[in-house]
Design an enzyme around this catalytic site. Structure first.
Site, PDB file in Angstrom:
ATOM      1  N   GLU A  57      11.218   4.293   8.874  1.00  0.00           N
ATOM      2  CA  GLU A  57       9.941   3.958   8.310  1.00  0.00           C
ATOM      3  C   GLU A  57       8.690   4.322   9.264  1.00  0.00           C
ATOM      4  OE1 GLU A  57       9.543   3.967   5.093  1.00  0.00           O
ATOM      5  OE2 GLU A  57      11.618   3.585   4.846  1.00  0.00           O
ATOM      6  N   GLY A  66      -3.404   6.369 -23.588  1.00  0.00           N
ATOM      7  CA  GLY A  66      -3.859   5.623 -24.504  1.00  0.00           C
ATOM      8  C   GLY A  66      -4.182   6.305 -25.916  1.00  0.00           C
TER       9      GLY A  66
END
Length: 606
Positions: free
Chosen positions: A429, A211
């Site tokens: 996984e 930002g």
């Protein structure tokens, strides 16, 4: 629009030149101007006396004589004397003139007169037209050349601010630092009475997406002053001196509009170390930087112009830019923590239909490391997903799916995977998830899936319980075991390994080497760093690593990296052997349902 009008003007000019050229050709090749059969007047007199003339057409002083055998002759008579008088003077009798079938005194038409007039002035007209065209082209090119030295900064007046501090969240300390700049622009006498000098320049430093540009616009919006914005790369051109000229023009405009703010985005494009360019000290970029240094240090004390620059590479900026008197203040905009991310979420969900089940605090906790731009992207993706399912409001599931899409990529359910490969992916996984749950310092498992996302065939989503700014050695050792757990599970169940662990191995090797060479976590090598990174400042990136150690130390580094990886691999294997039944159960669940959330995953261990 300007280009089209210029093309129309040029086209009309060329059309006029073309019409004049056609008129010239018409006048040149018309029959009356053909002199291939031009004869003297005495020849015409002889033909009249011989009775060979059929008709004579008289146009001013021109004679067009048509003989009875079809031949045409052209001649001219004396000016101011009629044709009959001319013939009489040459001894032609009235009977001989009467013998001619027709003698016509043809007065030329108005068009012919105009053609004659134009043909007389046509060369001059064409030359003048071409000269005017060339002058206009040269003038246009000159204006374009002069515009190179003008600043390309975009000016936004402060009458109607579009961004204020209320639109910026998660950077409270930065807003406090810049609030003083706003107060100075609003009430400069408040600081002048106390003998205080406001910083001439403010350098905002932070990773991409935190930002910096938004904060600069908010400062201008709060102060209500003109705001000049330009990128550092817009100063430099291929022409020598253009960048310095643009800098002078920019600061001249700023002084005329003072008090105002000049914002230079990506300032490292023009503010790099001098002497590192390919052109040496005469590099165009360095001349531009020199002019910026002069302009910033040349402000009068009563000139209320503040320069705000943004960069994510402050280490490559020239030291002269960072000294007091130029960029006096450095404002850090770092990645927000969970509280800051929650504030950013509150800003970006304004005006969007949010379902009652949405918990923004949970979303903030599931997005560690996200910048403000990342969070805005997540909210936008969630809104797109809600629209895709024809929902009137954004639900929690949309936000969760958006986070996973940003982190790992979109789902690829259309990829055809064989049954054996699905079993391998499921056990891979499952190995990551079980080791991550069982090791004390590893992150908690949030989701396990064997649905392909992006380039990955499956993924295990883990998140830390608390955000830590300091990492322990034990945490890194657990992370290494989690990274290598997929490969360990494949070897344990199938007694073979595949290429699915390529990314895991790469990340594990880099982490282990950093533990040894950067963070001093090796007991044999002790608390010291190894290797000096050489950086080419002009390019702004590392090009090599210089070894400041000998061969014996290099061998020890390799041994320690190998030791960390072997210990982590063995640790993961031990956990998987101990919970072999859970490994098979979790893999079967994944093959059946493809995706398990945290609650379903924890139910296996209940």
């Amino acid at each position: 629009m300007k280009m089209n009008s210029r093309m129309v003007r040029n086209g009309l000019l060329w059309m006029i030149v073309g019409v004049l050229a056609v008129l010239l050709l018409f006048n040149v090749f018309q029959p009356g101007d053909n002199r291939t059969n031009s004869v003297t007047l005495s020849r015409v007199v002889d033909e009249v006396k011989a009775g060979n003339v059929k008709t004579i057409i008289v146009q001013d002083n021109s004679l067009r004589v048509q003989l009875r055998n079809g031949q045409e002759l052209f001649s001219r008579k004396e000016d101011g004397v009629s044709f009959t008088e001319t013939m009489t003077n040459f001894g032609v009798t009235t009977a001989q003139l009467v013998a001619i079938d027709n003698i016509t005194n043809d007065r030329p038409s108005q068009f012919t007169n105009w053609v004659a007039i134009l043909s007389s002035f046509l060369p001059l007209v064409i030359f003048g037209g071409l000269l005017l065209f060339m002058l206009r082209q040269a003038q246009s090119g000159n204006n374009q050349a002069l515009s190179f030295g003008r600043s390309r900064a975009r000016l936004q007046t402060g009458d109607k601010p579009t961004v204020t501090f209320a639109d910026v969240a998660g950077v409270d300390e930065a807003k406090q630092e810049l609030q003083e700049v706003v107060e100075f622009l609003k009430e400069p006498a408040k600081f002048a009475n106390l003998g205080a000098r406001i910083p001439r320049g403010v350098l905002m430093v932070g990773p991409p997406g935190t930002g910096k540009t938004l904060m600069a616009r908010a400062v201008a919006g709060e102060a209500g002053v003109p705001f000049f914005s330009i990128s550092g790369s817009e100063f430099v051109e291929m022409f020598v001196g253009v960048g310095a000229s643009r800098v002078r023009d920019l600061f001249d405009q700023a002084k005329r509009n003072a008090p105002c703010i000049v914002f230079v985005d990506e300032s490292d494009a023009v503010g790099r170390h001098r002497g590192a360019g390919l052109g040496g000290s005469h590099d165009e970029r360095e001349q531009t930087l020199n002019q910026i240094l002069v302009e910033m240090d040349g402000f009068d004390t009563d000139t209320n112009v503040i320069v705000i620059a943004a960069t994510n590479r402050p280490d490559i900026l020239d030291p002269a830019l960072l000294r007091p008197g130029r960029f006096d203040r450095r404002v850090i905009l770092d990645r927000p923590d969970s509280v800051g991310r929650r504030q950013i979420l509150d800003v970006h969900v304004r005006g969007k239909p949010i379902a009652p089940d949405v918990d923004l605090t949970t979303i903030a906790k599931t997005t560690p490391g996200f910048t403000g731009a990342d969070i805005e992207n997540v909210i936008n993706e969630a809104a797109i997903l809600a629209a895709r399912h024809n929902r009137k409001a954004i639900i929690q599931q949309d936000f969760q799916e958006a986070v996973e899409k940003v982190v790992a990529g979109p789902e690829r359910k259309s990829r055809i995977i064989s049954a054996r490969e699905r079993r391998i992916i499921a056990h891979h996984e499952a190995g990551h998830a079980i080791v991550s749950r069982m090791l004390p310092h590893a992150d908690s498992v949030q989701k396990v899936s064997i649905v392909a996302r992006g380039m990955a065939l499956g993924y295990t989503l883990t998140l830390p319980e608390n955000e830590n700014f300091l990492q322990r050695k034990a945490k890194f050792e657990s992370d290494l075991s989690v990274m290598l757990a997929g490969r360990a599970a494949e070897e344990l169940v199938f007694e073979d390994v595949t290429t699915s662990a390529s990314d895991d191995l790469d990340r594990a090797t880099n982490l282990a080497r950093s533990m040894v060479t950067q963070w001093g976590m090796s007991e044999k090598l002790g608390p010291q760093t190894f290797g000096d990174k050489e950086e080419l400042v002009f390019l702004g990136r590392e090009i090599s690593e210089q070894r400041n150690y000998g061969e014996e130390v290099a061998r020890l580094i390799d041994q320690e990296v190998r030791r960390f990886i072997d210990e982590a691999y063995n640790r993961a294997t031990e956990v998987l052997i101990k919970y072999r039944d859970k490994l098979g159960e979790l893999a079967a669940k994944l093959i059946e349902k493809e995706t398990l959330d945290r609650k379903e995953f924890e139910a296996i261990f209940a």
